[in-house]
Design a protein around this motif. Structure first.
Motif, mmCIF file in Angstrom:
data_model
loop_
_atom_site.group_PDB
_atom_site.id
_atom_site.type_symbol
_atom_site.label_atom_id
_atom_site.label_comp_id
_atom_site.label_asym_id
_atom_site.label_seq_id
_atom_site.Cartn_x
_atom_site.Cartn_y
_atom_site.Cartn_z
ATOM 1 N N LYS A 16 0.834 -1.192 0.000
ATOM 2 C CA LYS A 16 0.000 0.000 0.000
ATOM 3 C C LYS A 16 0.871 1.245 0.000
ATOM 4 O O LYS A 16 1.765 1.384 0.819
ATOM 5 N N GLY A 17 0.607 2.134 -0.959
ATOM 6 C CA GLY A 17 1.385 3.356 -1.051
ATOM 7 C C GLY A 17 2.637 3.237 -1.890
ATOM 8 O O GLY A 17 3.341 4.218 -2.088
ATOM 9 N N SER A 18 2.934 2.026 -2.405
ATOM 10 C CA SER A 18 4.121 1.843 -3.221
ATOM 11 C C SER A 18 3.796 2.205 -4.666
ATOM 12 O O SER A 18 3.323 1.363 -5.442
ATOM 13 N N ARG A 19 4.039 3.431 -5.029
ATOM 14 C CA ARG A 19 3.719 3.870 -6.384
ATOM 15 C C ARG A 19 4.587 3.163 -7.427
ATOM 16 O O ARG A 19 4.102 2.841 -8.511
ATOM 17 N N ARG A 20 5.845 2.921 -7.084
ATOM 18 C CA ARG A 20 6.756 2.284 -8.043
ATOM 19 C C ARG A 20 6.281 0.878 -8.392
ATOM 20 O O ARG A 20 6.259 0.482 -9.554
ATOM 21 N N HIS A 21 5.888 0.148 -7.362
ATOM 22 C CA HIS A 21 5.427 -1.223 -7.591
ATOM 23 C C HIS A 21 4.107 -1.223 -8.361
ATOM 24 O O HIS A 21 3.905 -2.028 -9.282
ATOM 25 N N THR A 22 3.208 -0.325 -7.995
ATOM 26 C CA THR A 22 1.932 -0.242 -8.693
ATOM 27 C C THR A 22 2.135 0.131 -10.156
ATOM 28 O O THR A 22 1.505 -0.440 -11.050
ATOM 29 N N LEU A 23 3.054 1.081 -10.413
ATOM 30 C CA LEU A 23 3.345 1.485 -11.787
ATOM 31 C C LEU A 23 3.934 0.323 -12.581
ATOM 32 O O LEU A 23 3.541 0.076 -13.731
ATOM 33 N N ALA A 24 4.873 -0.412 -11.960
ATOM 34 C CA ALA A 24 5.483 -1.550 -12.646
ATOM 35 C C ALA A 24 4.435 -2.600 -12.993
ATOM 36 O O ALA A 24 4.458 -3.201 -14.077
ATOM 37 N N ARG A 25 3.509 -2.804 -12.090
ATOM 38 C CA ARG A 25 2.465 -3.803 -12.323
ATOM 39 C C ARG A 25 1.506 -3.348 -13.422
ATOM 40 O O ARG A 25 1.072 -4.159 -14.252
ATOM 41 N N LEU A 26 1.195 -2.052 -13.450
ATOM 42 C CA LEU A 26 0.328 -1.516 -14.491
ATOM 43 C C LEU A 26 1.009 -1.612 -15.851
ATOM 44 O O LEU A 26 0.376 -1.960 -16.861
ATOM 45 N N ILE A 27 2.307 -1.336 -15.887
ATOM 46 C CA ILE A 27 3.069 -1.465 -17.132
ATOM 47 C C ILE A 27 3.064 -2.920 -17.595
ATOM 48 O O ILE A 27 3.022 -3.217 -18.796
ATOM 49 N N GLY A 28 3.100 -3.851 -16.626
ATOM 50 C CA GLY A 28 3.051 -5.266 -16.972
ATOM 51 C C GLY A 28 1.792 -5.619 -17.740
ATOM 52 O O GLY A 28 1.830 -6.438 -18.673
ATOM 53 N N TYR A 29 0.665 -5.006 -17.367
ATOM 54 C CA TYR A 29 -0.578 -5.236 -18.114
ATOM 55 C C TYR A 29 -0.443 -4.720 -19.543
ATOM 56 O O TYR A 29 -0.893 -5.364 -20.491
ATOM 57 N N LEU A 30 0.158 -3.534 -19.696
ATOM 58 C CA LEU A 30 0.305 -2.942 -21.024
ATOM 59 C C LEU A 30 1.240 -3.764 -21.905
ATOM 60 O O LEU A 30 1.000 -3.915 -23.104
ATOM 61 N N MET A 31 2.291 -4.316 -21.302
ATOM 62 C CA MET A 31 3.304 -5.013 -22.082
ATOM 63 C C MET A 31 2.856 -6.392 -22.543
ATOM 64 O O MET A 31 3.604 -7.083 -23.243
ATOM 65 N N ARG A 32 1.649 -6.806 -22.171
ATOM 66 C CA ARG A 32 1.137 -8.059 -22.726
ATOM 67 C C ARG A 32 0.885 -7.908 -24.226
ATOM 68 O O ARG A 32 0.867 -8.886 -24.958
ATOM 69 N N ASP A 33 0.668 -6.676 -24.680
ATOM 70 C CA ASP A 33 0.564 -6.394 -26.114
ATOM 71 C C ASP A 33 1.916 -5.881 -26.610
ATOM 72 O O ASP A 33 2.063 -4.728 -27.032
ATOM 73 N N THR A 34 2.905 -6.749 -26.572
ATOM 74 C CA THR A 34 4.279 -6.325 -26.853
ATOM 75 C C THR A 34 4.429 -5.752 -28.246
ATOM 76 O O THR A 34 4.984 -4.653 -28.430
#
Length: 657
Positions: A16-34
């Motif tokens: 909770k409150g970890s913006r870096r981890h949340t951002l990395a995880r959100l990017i992971g969703y985007l990168m499924r469409d490599t």
């Protein structure tokens, strides 16, 4: 669209409150469409390159135009000075220097001026057409980038919604007991919508702005490193201010979406119970509560919006300051002959273009903060502890009892222990048996644990110790879906989804192709549904929704009873199924239930003891344990808890025991 889903529990839980981890995880969703991401980035890169080259090409046109004008002016000057027609530019420049016009001479020497020759309109037209062509192609790549980005965003949100739907099916019932329904809905709707809107606003623009800033600064350096250094003076100050604002906006966006969930939860709860609110005259109290939640949401939203709105004015101001500085120092360098007028024009455009992406990135920073706040709430939901996952290849109950003629409905509770809260035991040692075809009635005071027995039987909750068996098979050895497929349930609260009456009746049928219209009508007549449905204008095609006023609560209850009848279950669970119908209708329903229970094991939770007098076994439950069991006559003769309950309901009435 088929997708491969990884169980959320297999992923690392975002702190909770970890913006870096949340951002990395959100990017992971985007990168499924490599590949789509690569196409989007490349198209953006090409578009930026073309847009950056365009001012430089246009600068050539400016130089051609200015060179022609200078040529004409020098020709007129040569004529006034009575010079020969073949005078060269170098000769004119030498004369200017001798006349003390050194700066003008330096400026003229920077251009390929031909004395007396005007503007080369053909060259100028070619350059302008080339510039227009560059902008058209750049626009085409921008459209391609936007088109691909829209697909990436839509698929990302599609996957999120799909995972949320899958997660809901995997969450234990205890999660929904402790989390308000409005809060769950807010996370799964408002927060997902916010992420979609945020990604659409910033995804393509982020790469475009980064590329544009890098490319424009590179072109500025190629024209004049000194002017570039002067133009960039305001950038560090701007970055420091923007960074501070972004740091302030993050907690505001978190509060905004948390308070949005509270408001939605409150509104949903009050809307569902608005009749109770009015009946008890609590409108003022409810309004006060809403005002408090709404005020908190307003403050958080205002803070986030105000801080975010400061980005554009700041970057615009920085851009204007940079432009003024460039205009002053650039003009001096043109006069001194250090750069051409065309280069100054191009540099001024690049200077504008360098601050524009910074403004866009700053605005995107605020949008990103909002998206991360929503993403964090969604990931917290996806990371909630799930029910234990089961092997889909687990043998079904039907396959295990084929040698016994199929599922019989023999239920056993063997020394079962259970508690909702670890340090507060509810069921300490419960054993009971329901033989095939028997009707088991469960009675007892409120909070005694009657519904808990049913929840444990259907594995809505897992027992702490002991065994529950169905036809000799421990229910823990069956998948929940297989186990529940053998049950039909009618609850005290009617639940009908938006759709036709026919759709609602077929809801519990797993294979609708095997149920004919005649079978549906037979079930409807047996449960007295056909009587009132025939009176409706559209009959079984009448569409039901939350505002349906064509049917009473009792008639809706009859529909749920018919739904259970039509599903043809092996075991019935009736949780105060006749509580919403009148006495006359109750008699009809009881007759239908008797027909339905024939040959099936049935568990009946009842408060009206008159409805369970013919039950094979009556279990009297208190504090999670069975305190008495037997049939109606045996328990009355015993004169214990059941007799007290029964007599309290029928005191003063002449009842035939």
């Amino acid at each position: 669209m088929a997708e491969n889903h990884t169980s959320p529990t297999a992923r690392p839980i975002a702190k909770k409150g970890s913006r870096r981890h949340t951002l990395a995880r959100l990017i992971g969703y985007l990168m499924r469409d490599t590949w789509q991401m690569i196409v989007m980035i490349l198209s953006g890169l090409i578009g930026v390159a073309l847009l950056v080259v365009a001012p430089k090409v246009m600068a050539r046109g400016t130089d051609v135009l200015f060179t022609g004008i200078l040529g004409k002016l020098l020709g007129n000057l040569a004529t006034k000075m009575h010079l020969s027609d073949g005078v060269t530019t170098e000769q004119v420049v030498d004369m200017m220097k001798k006349a003390g016009q050194d700066k003008v001479a330096s400026m003229v020497s920077n251009y390929n001026v031909k004395v007396g020759v005007g503007v080369d309109w053909n060259a100028f037209l070619k350059i302008m057409l080339m510039t227009v062509g560059i902008y058209v192609v750049a626009m085409a790549f921008r459209y391609l980038q936007t088109f691909v980005m829209a697909g990436i965003t839509s698929r990302t949100v599609y996957r999120m919604r799909d995972e949320i739907e899958t997660k809901i099916d995997r969450l234990p019932l205890s999660y929904f007991d402790r989390v308000p329904r409005g809060e769950v809905m807010s996370r799964t709707t408002n927060d997902v919508d916010n992420i979609q809107q945020s990604l659409q606003q910033m995804l393509a623009e982020f790469f475009f702005s980064v590329f544009q800033f890098i490319a424009t600064v590179g072109m500025m350096i190629s024209i004049s490193p000194m002017l570039t250094l002067i133009a960039m003076i305001v950038i560090p100050v701007l970055l420091i201010i923007v960074g501070g604002i972004l740091k302030l906006t993050q907690p505001q966006f978190v509060k905004q979406w948390e308070n949005t969930g509270k408001v939605n939860s409150h509104v949903e709860e009050m809307f569902s119970g608005h009749m109770i609110v009015r009946a008890y005259g609590q409108e003022a109290f409810v309004e006060k509560q809403f005002d408090e939640y709404n005020e908190s949401l307003y403050k958080a939203s205002w803070g986030a919006s105000f801080l975010s709105s400061m980005m554009n004015p700041l970057t615009t101001f920085a851009g204007n300051v940079s432009f003024v500085i460039v205009a002053i120092f650039g003009g001096l360098r043109v006069i001194n002959g250090q750069i051409t007028l065309g280069d100054l024009q191009a540099f001024s455009q690049y200077s504008r273009q360098s601050t524009q992406p910074l403004g866009q990135l700053a605005t995107m920073g605020s949008t990103l903060q909002s998206a991360l706040a929503s993403a964090q709430r969604i990931f917290e939901f996806l990371d909630e502890e799930e029910e234990k996952q089961e092997d889909k290849n687990t043998p079904t109950l039907a396959s295990r009892v084929t040698d016994r003629g199929g599922v019989q409905g023999h239920v056993e509770f063997d020394h079962v222990k259970f508690s909702y809260v670890p340090d507060k035991p509810l069921i300490t040692d419960l054993s009971m048996e329901a033989k095939p075809g028997q009707t088991i009635a469960i009675v007892g005071p409120t909070g005694a644990g009657k519904t808990t027995l049913v929840n444990l039987l259907m594995r809505f909750y897992e027992i702490n110790d002991g065994h529950i068996r169905l036809d000799g098979v421990d229910v823990s050895e069956l998948t929940r879906q297989d186990l529940r497929s053998h049950f039909g349930m009618v609850l005290q609260d009617t639940w009908l989804f938006e759709g036709t009456i026919r759709d609602n009746l077929f809801y519990g049928v797993h294979d609708k192709s095997h149920i004919s219209e005649e079978r549906m009508l037979e079930a409807a007549k047996a449960t007295h549904v056909d009587e009132f449905v025939r009176r409706l204008p559209h009959g079984y095609d009448t569409v039901l929704d939350d505002d349906t006023t064509e049917m009473s609560q009792g008639e809706k209850q009859l529909l749920t009873i018919c739904r259970a009848y039509l599903s043809d279950p092996d075991i019935l669970i009736l949780d105060e199924a006749t509580s919403s119908v009148d006495t006359r209708t109750e008699m009809k329903v009881q007759h239908a239930m008797n027909t339905l229970r024939t040959g099936r094991t049935a568990f009946v939770i009842a408060h009206r003891l008159s409805t369970i007098r013919d039950a094979d076994i009556i279990l009297v439950v208190n504090h999670g344990n069975i305190v008495e069991q037997g049939n109606h006559d045996e328990l009355l003769a015993l004169g214990g808890a059941y007799a007290n309950l029964y007599n309290s309901q029928f005191a003063g009435k002449n009842e035939d025991n």
